[in-house]
Design a protein around this motif. Structure first.
Motif, mmCIF file in Angstrom:
data_model
loop_
_atom_site.group_PDB
_atom_site.id
_atom_site.type_symbol
_atom_site.label_atom_id
_atom_site.label_comp_id
_atom_site.label_asym_id
_atom_site.label_seq_id
_atom_site.Cartn_x
_atom_site.Cartn_y
_atom_site.Cartn_z
ATOM 1 N N ALA A 1 41.626 37.984 44.670
ATOM 2 C CA ALA A 1 41.635 36.329 44.392
ATOM 3 C C ALA A 1 42.737 35.608 45.112
ATOM 4 N N LYS B 1 39.128 32.123 45.667
ATOM 5 C CA LYS B 1 39.212 31.663 44.466
ATOM 6 C C LYS B 1 37.959 31.438 43.458
ATOM 7 N N LYS C 1 36.761 33.091 39.329
ATOM 8 C CA LYS C 1 36.741 34.159 38.634
ATOM 9 C C LYS C 1 35.526 34.826 38.841
ATOM 10 N N ARG D 1 35.291 37.194 41.611
ATOM 11 C CA ARG D 1 36.235 38.416 41.094
ATOM 12 C C ARG D 1 35.684 39.324 40.231
ATOM 13 N N ASN E 1 46.916 36.598 39.746
ATOM 14 C CA ASN E 1 45.924 36.197 38.951
ATOM 15 C C ASN E 1 46.250 37.302 37.685
#
Length: 833
Positions: A551, A555, A557, A560, A807
């Motif tokens: 991350a 960038k 979520k 990821r 993160n």
């Protein structure tokens, strides 16, 4: 008008009034009336209260004269309260109007609320403290030497006594001078008091109950706020809870007396100066002495009684707060330390923010973050021992724990102290310490053949890192098996920890090590002579750390989450599915992941060594077992690991023994997994492919059997299935259970032995030995171990955090919200009880 709590004002009904003084208006009335008013008090109510106090109820109102500022209406009362709001709250007296004393006030300026003399009781009883033991394997040079402990070499160490104070002459002690010279300067000789019963790391203090308990939810903020406000003051008749000092009032020692004077000053919202302070007397006076206030106090030591006594007192204050400030000079970290002592004793990991807000709410003044942090360190030192002296306790603890439990392992490394270019042989800096206990060594033989390693920072007066190795039993319980205190995470410190871990705790071949991607761990595991290279041992990455590193470059979520799903995939087909989606998002993401060997971060390439565990679980271990130890001095930290593990072994051992008593064969975790698999193994069509009942195909169908949802090959002999669960988790998946039912075979023979309840019980079967008293530890005659001054936290400003925020520190959106102050769910800090 805004609602405020009640407070006391003075009504001067006789005497004279002097105007144009430095303090504004001066009243010479020596017997004023005390009237309790609040924002709802009307003019008629005020007059009625005054007349009742004078015994003139029913008389004409013009028999009472008001001067300086006429209060003739409700609006005038609002003006008085508005003036009062311009000054800081002075304490908790308004919280309990039955305990309110005479406060300084006038009709022209706001009255400052007052309260009772503080009555804290922070005494720490000095009794024998627990002690522990470990095997000391050290060499010569910069290491502490090794010792052979023999039964006849054990010598008793007398308890440390309290130093004798130098007392003055008996005649001079009780003599009160006629006059005390005026002094308009700042405090002279003001010294911070040490709380009564202060602990020492070399003494024999008793640790709080949670020192050896795993349940640290005993701290309740509301219980602390309701604590009596004071330091055990007593008058000649033994009366406690006085609202003003009295001549003849006694205190146990000077520290108690100083805390009472400081708390009194804080609650009045006024300042005072120290004229004289030594081992026999203490004299203080108001900062406005001679300018409208005559407050003065003198305390002396009664040599014959050993108590401190108020010999002279001019009070209460007749001045008002001279400045508007959110802080108070007397609210130093000694006073704060006494107040927060119950909270720190209940939970050493309580945050500075919680302590700061509790202090501000209790005293009415808001100290700085640094001052509260220092107060917490002082409170911890009083409970657990001095920060500096605790380092010198380590060598004796090593000898003591070795005597308590032979077979324990501890390795203490020191570095030389150089003074003027020469090595000081009498002292040595603490460098590193590795330790483990025989029950932990024995427990790992019955755990899963994997170990998680990680480091966590220390939060005390001195920096450093606590390295922990964590094992997991067949019931998914985590268990610390080895510890190390090092200067930080680097190649040398990790080599020190992992070499001793391999030698003493984890010598088994084929072991898996789960860690993050730290370069120091990589260098230590790749060393040729340490035994961590394949096939003796294998390495795997914690997927949470891999995702955090991912991350930092990419960038979002969603990306990821795709990477994590690919890592958790148990088959290559499933892995390719998630990886193709990730490639469609951004091919650079797949290029980043391809630079890491698949066997290090994916589950389908680990050959079943992970047992389904993809993370290090270090945070869970610290919170559930080692909560708060990172805030303690080093000697208390290592002692706490002994006590906490002893409690953990007792609790988990009883649970496993109870399950064995009911006739269970496998752990509760496995039983739940098997039951869940059995529920989904109903709509399967099984086909046998050999006469040995070993190879099958299992077709998943709809409940009506008209459509096929997929076909899987199962081999009971090799314990594999195309779904990947059988070989990854080492117990039958739903397809293997269907094959067992088809062939009339029992599924229990295909479960790894680590899941048997007998294996879980064996993990905790070897218990800890009750520690011998510290006074019976073998003597240590080596160099004095002292902390490295380079590890001392910054002396000014807010302590700098050494944690690298990633993160991983982001809150889980599905996690229930908690209050920032008490950390309890269901409310926010605005409505925190």
């Amino acid at each position: 008008m805004a609602s405020e709590e009640s407070f006391v004002v003075l009504v001067h009904h006789r005497g004279s009034i002097k105007r144009k003084t430095r303090s504004g208006v001066k009243f010479t009335d020596k017997d004023p009336l005390c009237i309790v008013v609040n924002p709802m008090t009307s003019y008629d109510d005020l007059v009625r209260s005054v007349l009742m106090k004078l015994g003139l109820e029913g008389a004409k109102r013009d028999t009472v004269k008001y001067d300086c500022l006429t209060i003739g209406s409700d609006e005038d009362l609002q003006v008085m309260f508005l003036c009062r709001r311009q000054f800081p709250e002075s304490g908790g007296s308004n919280r309990n109007t039955t305990n309110v004393a005479t406060a300084a006030g006038s009709s022209s300026r706001a009255a400052v609320a007052s309260s009772s003399v503080p009555v804290y009781e922070p005494a720490v009883q000095l009794v024998a403290s627990p002690s522990f033991a470990v095997d000391l394997n050290d060499g010569v040079g910069d290491e502490v030497g090794s010792f052979d402990i023999l039964p006849n070499a054990l010598e008793g160490v007398p308890p440390v006594g309290v130093g004798d104070g130098v007392l003055g002459d008996a005649d001079e002690d009780d003599v009160e001078p006629d006059t005390i010279e005026d002094d308009s300067g700042d405090e002279v000789g003001a010294t911070g008091p040490a709380l009564a019963g202060g602990g020492s790391s070399s003494g024999t203090q008793q640790y709080p109950p949670h020192f050896s308990s795993l349940d640290l939810d005993a701290m309740r903020h509301e219980g602390v706020l309701g604590h009596a406000v004071g330091f055990g003051a007593r008058d000649a008749e033994g009366t406690a809870g006085l609202t003003e000092f009295q001549v003849g009032q006694q205190f146990q020692d000077k520290d108690e007396a100083l805390l009472s004077v400081k708390s009194y000053s804080i609650r009045r919202g006024v300042q005072y100066k120290v004229l004289e302070s030594d081992h026999r007397r203490y004299v203080g006076k108001c900062s406005e002495f001679g300018n409208g206030c005559t407050w003065l106090i003198r305390l002396s030591l009664r040599k014959r009684k050993g108590l401190w006594e108020v010999k002279r007192y001019n009070g209460p204050h007749t001045c008002l707060a001279t400045s508007i400030s959110s802080d108070h000079r007397s609210l130093d970290y000694y006073v704060i330390s006494a107040f927060i002592m119950p909270m720190v004793r209940a939970d050493a990991s309580v945050s500075i923010k919680v302590l700061l807000n509790a202090t501000a709410a209790h005293f009415g003044f808001r100290p700085t973050y640094r001052r509260v942090w220092m107060a917490k360190q002082k409170a911890i030192a009083l409970i657990y021992g001095d920060w500096d002296e605790s380092y010198n306790d380590i060598p004796r603890w090593v000898l003591g724990v070795q005597l308590t439990m032979p077979g324990s392992v501890a390795v203490l490394r020191t570095s030389p102290v150089r003074v003027g270019g020469q090595v000081d042989e009498s002292q040595a800096y603490f460098h590193r310490l590795f330790w483990t206990f025989p029950p932990c060594i024995e427990a790992f033989r019955h755990c899963k053949p994997l170990v998680s390693i990680d480091g966590t920072h220390l939060y005390g007066k001195y920096g450093g890192t606590l390295l922990i190795a964590i094992a997991q039993d067949g019931n998914s319980n985590i268990l610390p098996v080895a510890f190390a205190l090092v200067e930080g995470e680097n190649a040398e410190s990790w080599t020190f920890f992992l070499s001793h871990l391999r030698e003493h705790v984890t010598p088994q071949p084929g072991l898996l090590v789960i860690s993050d991607r730290h370069n120091g761990i990589k260098a230590a595991l790749e060393a040729l002579d340490e035994g961590w290279l394949p096939p003796s041992a294998y390495r795997a990455f914690c997927i949470r750390h891999v995702a955090a590193n991912f991350a930092l470059t990419f960038k979002g979520k969603d990306a990821r989450r795709l990477l994590v799903n690919a890592a958790y995939a148990k088959t290559e087909v499933e892995f390719d599915y998630w990886f193709d989606i990730l490639r469609s998002e951004d091919p650079a993401m797949c290029d980043w992941a391809n630079r890491i060997d698949y066997s290090l971060w994916t589950q389908h390439r680990d050959e079943g060594r992970r047992f389904g565990h993809m993370t290090t679980n270090i945070s869970e271990c610290v919170n559930s077992i080692l909560k708060g130890v990172r805030n303690l001095p080093v000697s208390s930290l290592v002692k706490a690991t002994y006590c906490r593990l002893a409690e953990l072994f007792v609790r988990k051992g009883r649970e496993a023994e109870a399950q064995m008593g009911t006739g269970q064969q496998f752990s509760q975790h496995l039983v739940k997994c098997i039951e869940a698999n059995l529920k989904t193994a109903r709509c399967f069509t099984v086909t046998l492919y050999d006469r040995d009942n070993s190879k099958f195909t299992v077709a998943e169908t709809t409940p009506t059997g008209s459509f096929s949802l997929g076909t899987y090959r199962v081999s009971l002999a090799s314990r594999t299935c195309d779904c990947g669960y059988f070989q990854a988790l080492h117990f039958p998946c739903q397809h293997a259970l269907a094959c067992c039912a088809y062939s009339r075979l029992t599924w229990t023979s295909y479960v790894h032995s680590v899941y048997q309840i007998s294996s879980v019980f064996s993990v905790y079967q070897m218990g800890f030995t009750p520690p011998i008293p510290e006074g019976f530890w073998p003597p240590y005659d080596g160099p004095t171990v002292i902390p490295d001054p380079d590890r001392r936290r910054a002396r000014e400003g807010r302590p700098r955090s050494t944690r690298i925020r990633t993160n991983m520190d982001e809150a889980d959106p599905n996690r229930p919200k908690r209050c920032d102050l008490c950390r309890q769910p269901g409310h926010t800090r605005r409505c925190c009880p």
